[in-house]
Write a protein that holds these residues in place. Structure first.
Motif, PDB file in Angstrom:
ATOM      1  N   GLU A  11      -3.569   3.466  -1.734  1.00 28.11           N
ATOM      2  CA  GLU A  11      -3.672   2.681  -2.962  1.00 28.11           C
ATOM      3  C   GLU A  11      -3.059   1.302  -2.692  1.00 28.11           C
ATOM      4  OE1 GLU A  11      -2.136   2.932  -7.593  1.00 28.11           O
ATOM      5  OE2 GLU A  11      -1.365   4.363  -6.120  1.00 28.11           O
ATOM      6  N   TRP A  12      -3.886   0.250  -2.804  1.00 22.55           N
ATOM      7  CA  TRP A  12      -3.474  -1.116  -2.514  1.00 22.55           C
ATOM      8  C   TRP A  12      -3.310  -1.901  -3.809  1.00 22.55           C
ATOM      9  CZ3 TRP A  12      -2.791  -3.011   2.469  1.00 22.55           C
ATOM     10  CH2 TRP A  12      -3.207  -2.177   3.501  1.00 22.55           C
ATOM     11  N   TYR A  13      -2.262  -2.723  -3.876  1.00 22.92           N
ATOM     12  CA  TYR A  13      -2.071  -3.603  -5.029  1.00 22.92           C
ATOM     13  C   TYR A  13      -1.054  -4.684  -4.673  1.00 22.92           C
ATOM     14  CZ  TYR A  13       1.802  -0.285  -5.816  1.00 22.92           C
ATOM     15  OH  TYR A  13       2.899   0.528  -5.674  1.00 22.92           O
ATOM     16  N   TYR A  14      -0.956  -5.677  -5.543  1.00 22.99           N
ATOM     17  CA  TYR A  14       0.033  -6.738  -5.385  1.00 22.99           C
ATOM     18  C   TYR A  14       1.225  -6.449  -6.284  1.00 22.99           C
ATOM     19  CZ  TYR A  14      -3.163  -9.724  -2.776  1.00 22.99           C
ATOM     20  OH  TYR A  14      -3.992 -10.236  -1.822  1.00 22.99           O
TER      21      TYR A  14
ATOM     22  N   CYS B 298       0.844  -1.193   0.000  1.00 24.39           N
ATOM     23  CA  CYS B 298       0.000   0.000   0.000  1.00 24.39           C
ATOM     24  C   CYS B 298       0.878   1.240   0.000  1.00 24.39           C
ATOM     25  CB  CYS B 298      -0.891   0.018   1.236  1.00 24.39           C
ATOM     26  SG  CYS B 298      -1.850   1.533   1.368  1.00 24.39           S
TER      27      CYS B 298
ATOM     28  N   SER C  31      -1.478  -6.685  -9.808  1.00 23.67           N
ATOM     29  CA  SER C  31      -2.950  -6.651  -9.754  1.00 23.67           C
ATOM     30  C   SER C  31      -3.395  -5.591  -8.762  1.00 23.67           C
ATOM     31  CB  SER C  31      -3.530  -8.009  -9.378  1.00 23.67           C
ATOM     32  OG  SER C  31      -3.152  -8.377  -8.076  1.00 23.67           O
ATOM     33  N   GLU C  32      -4.563  -5.043  -9.024  1.00 26.96           N
ATOM     34  CA  GLU C  32      -5.133  -3.970  -8.210  1.00 26.96           C
ATOM     35  C   GLU C  32      -6.066  -4.543  -7.137  1.00 26.96           C
ATOM     36  OE1 GLU C  32      -4.229  -0.768  -8.864  1.00 26.96           O
ATOM     37  OE2 GLU C  32      -3.008  -1.559 -10.487  1.00 26.96           O
TER      38      GLU C  32
ATOM     39  N   ARG D  42       3.987  -3.996 -10.282  1.00 24.69           N
ATOM     40  CA  ARG D  42       2.566  -4.098  -9.943  1.00 24.69           C
ATOM     41  C   ARG D  42       1.950  -5.203 -10.814  1.00 24.69           C
ATOM     42  NH1 ARG D  42      -1.453   0.697  -8.911  1.00 24.69           N
ATOM     43  NH2 ARG D  42       0.541   1.691  -8.537  1.00 24.69           N
TER      44      ARG D  42
END
Length: 186
Positions: A167-170, A149, A179-180, A177
């Protein structure tokens, strides 16, 4: 004249106190004799603004894969920082890692989390930075990806802390990055 002498003496005394070596910091470590956590009163000192781990630590600590675990919580708390643990290879070679579940964060899929300037990143077991410290939160890797994040903020709820906003993602193990996430999971 007396004022100048007194001012000079006070400045010299202040300089001598400032230049005096810092007292040793105590630490927790995994003892190789008892195979349990022990405390060492004189574990590390500050020299020229850098931590230096003392020889007594290496005589006592259990070494795994060429490094030892050290908890220097009095030092970090005294500096106004959160608890941090360290993986230590020698007097001058160490990596501060996140204090996680009553001990040091562990290496998962070859990487461990560490912080720089309040941001989280990932380092390998040679203490080389693998993914830059730019996240406000970062999970351990699982299946080649980690949840991160940017911009999330801690919210205290009684004795627990949750994270909100941001803003969170993998990311993958190269820091890209992959995936959202629509909203933070915490």
């Amino acid at each position: 004249m007396v004022f100048r002498i007194m001012t000079g003496a006070l400045l010299m005394a202040a300089f001598a106190v400032h230049a005096a070596p810092n007292p040793p910091y105590a630490c927790s470590y995994w003892d190789k004799q008892t195979d349990s956590v022990k405390t060492l009163d004189e574990c590390a000192v500050l020299k020229e603004g850098k931590l230096v781990f003392l020889p007594a630590l290496f005589a006592k600590t259990h070494d795994v894969d060429g490094m030892s675990w050290v908890g220097l919580h009095g030092y970090t708390r005294g500096a106004g920082e959160q608890d941090a643990d360290y993986y230590v290879r020698s007097a001058h070679e160490y990596l501060p890692v996140i204090h996680f579940e009553n001990g040091p964060d562990w290496f998962v899929e070859g990487l461990v989390r560490s912080t720089q300037n309040g941001k989280v990143g990932y380092w390998d077991d040679s203490f080389r930075n693998h993914i830059a410290a730019r996240y406000d939160y970062a999970s351990q890797f699982d299946g080649g990806k980690a949840l991160v994040c940017i911009g999330c903020k801690p919210q205290r709820e009684g004795e627990h802390i949750s994270l909100s906003g941001g803003e969170w993602y993998y990311i993958d193990k190269s820091g890209q990055r992959i995936s959202e996430i629509k909203s933070g999971p915490f």
